[in-house]
Design a protein around this motif. Structure first.
Motif, mmCIF file in Angstrom:
data_model
loop_
_atom_site.group_PDB
_atom_site.id
_atom_site.type_symbol
_atom_site.label_atom_id
_atom_site.label_comp_id
_atom_site.label_asym_id
_atom_site.label_seq_id
_atom_site.Cartn_x
_atom_site.Cartn_y
_atom_site.Cartn_z
ATOM 1 N N LYS A 75 -5.361 1.338 -4.450
ATOM 2 C CA LYS A 75 -6.559 1.563 -5.269
ATOM 3 C C LYS A 75 -6.252 1.512 -6.759
ATOM 4 N N ARG A 76 -5.025 1.923 -7.170
ATOM 5 C CA ARG A 76 -4.730 1.993 -8.596
ATOM 6 C C ARG A 76 -3.360 1.460 -8.990
ATOM 7 N N THR A 77 -2.461 1.246 -8.065
ATOM 8 C CA THR A 77 -1.076 0.902 -8.385
ATOM 9 C C THR A 77 -0.857 -0.604 -8.372
ATOM 10 N N SER A 78 -0.078 -1.097 -9.329
ATOM 11 C CA SER A 78 0.287 -2.521 -9.332
ATOM 12 C C SER A 78 1.683 -2.671 -8.724
ATOM 13 N N ASP A 93 4.096 -12.051 -11.062
ATOM 14 C CA ASP A 93 3.380 -11.200 -11.997
ATOM 15 C C ASP A 93 3.026 -9.907 -11.274
ATOM 16 N N ARG A 94 2.693 -8.890 -12.034
ATOM 17 C CA ARG A 94 2.215 -7.655 -11.434
ATOM 18 C C ARG A 94 0.904 -7.951 -10.709
ATOM 19 N N LEU A 95 0.827 -7.515 -9.477
ATOM 20 C CA LEU A 95 -0.396 -7.677 -8.692
ATOM 21 C C LEU A 95 -1.188 -6.381 -8.769
ATOM 22 N N PHE A 96 -2.347 -6.455 -9.370
ATOM 23 C CA PHE A 96 -3.210 -5.289 -9.439
ATOM 24 C C PHE A 96 -4.032 -5.229 -8.159
ATOM 25 N N PRO A 97 -4.703 -4.111 -7.888
ATOM 26 C CA PRO A 97 -5.463 -4.000 -6.642
ATOM 27 C C PRO A 97 -6.349 -5.223 -6.378
ATOM 28 N N PRO A 123 8.936 -2.975 -9.773
ATOM 29 C CA PRO A 123 8.854 -1.655 -10.387
ATOM 30 C C PRO A 123 9.090 -0.480 -9.437
ATOM 31 N N HIS A 124 9.112 -0.702 -8.124
ATOM 32 C CA HIS A 124 9.154 0.438 -7.205
ATOM 33 C C HIS A 124 10.290 0.427 -6.185
ATOM 34 N N TRP A 125 11.203 -0.493 -6.270
ATOM 35 C CA TRP A 125 12.227 -0.525 -5.221
ATOM 36 C C TRP A 125 13.228 0.615 -5.364
ATOM 37 N N GLU A 126 13.576 0.987 -6.586
ATOM 38 C CA GLU A 126 14.559 2.062 -6.762
ATOM 39 C C GLU A 126 13.948 3.438 -6.541
ATOM 40 N N THR A 127 12.800 3.698 -7.149
ATOM 41 C CA THR A 127 12.225 5.034 -7.064
ATOM 42 C C THR A 127 11.469 5.283 -5.766
ATOM 43 N N TYR A 133 0.842 -1.194 0.000
ATOM 44 C CA TYR A 133 0.000 0.000 0.000
ATOM 45 C C TYR A 133 0.875 1.241 0.000
ATOM 46 N N LYS A 134 0.562 2.164 -0.892
ATOM 47 C CA LYS A 134 1.287 3.435 -0.980
ATOM 48 C C LYS A 134 2.801 3.219 -0.993
ATOM 49 N N TYR A 135 3.262 2.291 -1.830
ATOM 50 C CA TYR A 135 4.689 1.990 -2.014
ATOM 51 C C TYR A 135 5.357 1.522 -0.727
#
Length: 133
Positions: free
Chosen positions: A77-80, A94-98, A118-122, A53-55
């Motif tokens: 709510k919107r981020t995979s 796989d990408r987990l959608f909400p 997709p979010h570990w670096e940023t 949730y929220k990165y």
């Protein structure tokens, strides 16, 4: 005149601001889980739950016994998101959608670092599973 060393000592006792922010984010994540699934994540009997949730992974660090299944649940709510074990022993999920989940069972004792592909670096979205014998 009062000694100057008292102030630094008091600062060491205060929790860092990010700890409160993470706790608030994880409380929101749990509220979302209950809203979606109708029960608290702790009610799940066949797995230990980590919310995305929220990165943030909630909790970011989890200790389990060998043989335990961990279930990651995306309550955004919107981020995979995805789950990628840093040691490469398992392919990235796989990408987990909400509202989607992925399960992994941990058999080997020791720490297991993981991240969101997709979010570990940023976003610094990383976590750890500590597996006990």
């Amino acid at each position: 005149m009062k000694p100057l060393y008292v102030l630094p000592a008091l600062l060491l006792l205060a929790a860092p601001a990010w700890a409160d922010e993470t706790a608030d984010t994880c409380a929101e994540a749990e509220d979302r889980y209950v809203e979606i699934f109708g029960q608290p994540s702790a009610a799940i009997e066949d797995a230990e739950v980590v919310l995305m949730y929220k990165y943030t992974f909630c909790p970011a660090e989890l200790t389990v016994k060998a043989g335990t299944t961990v279930r990651w649940v995306n309550v955004d709510k919107r981020t995979s998101h995805s789950v990628l074990l840093k040691d490469g022993s398992v392919p990235e999920s796989d990408r987990l959608f909400p509202e989607e989940t992925v399960d992994m069972t941990f058999l080997t004792p020791g720490p297991q670092d993981y991240l969101c592909g997709p979010h570990w670096e940023t976003q610094n979205m990383i976590g750890m599973i500590i597996v006990e014998p």
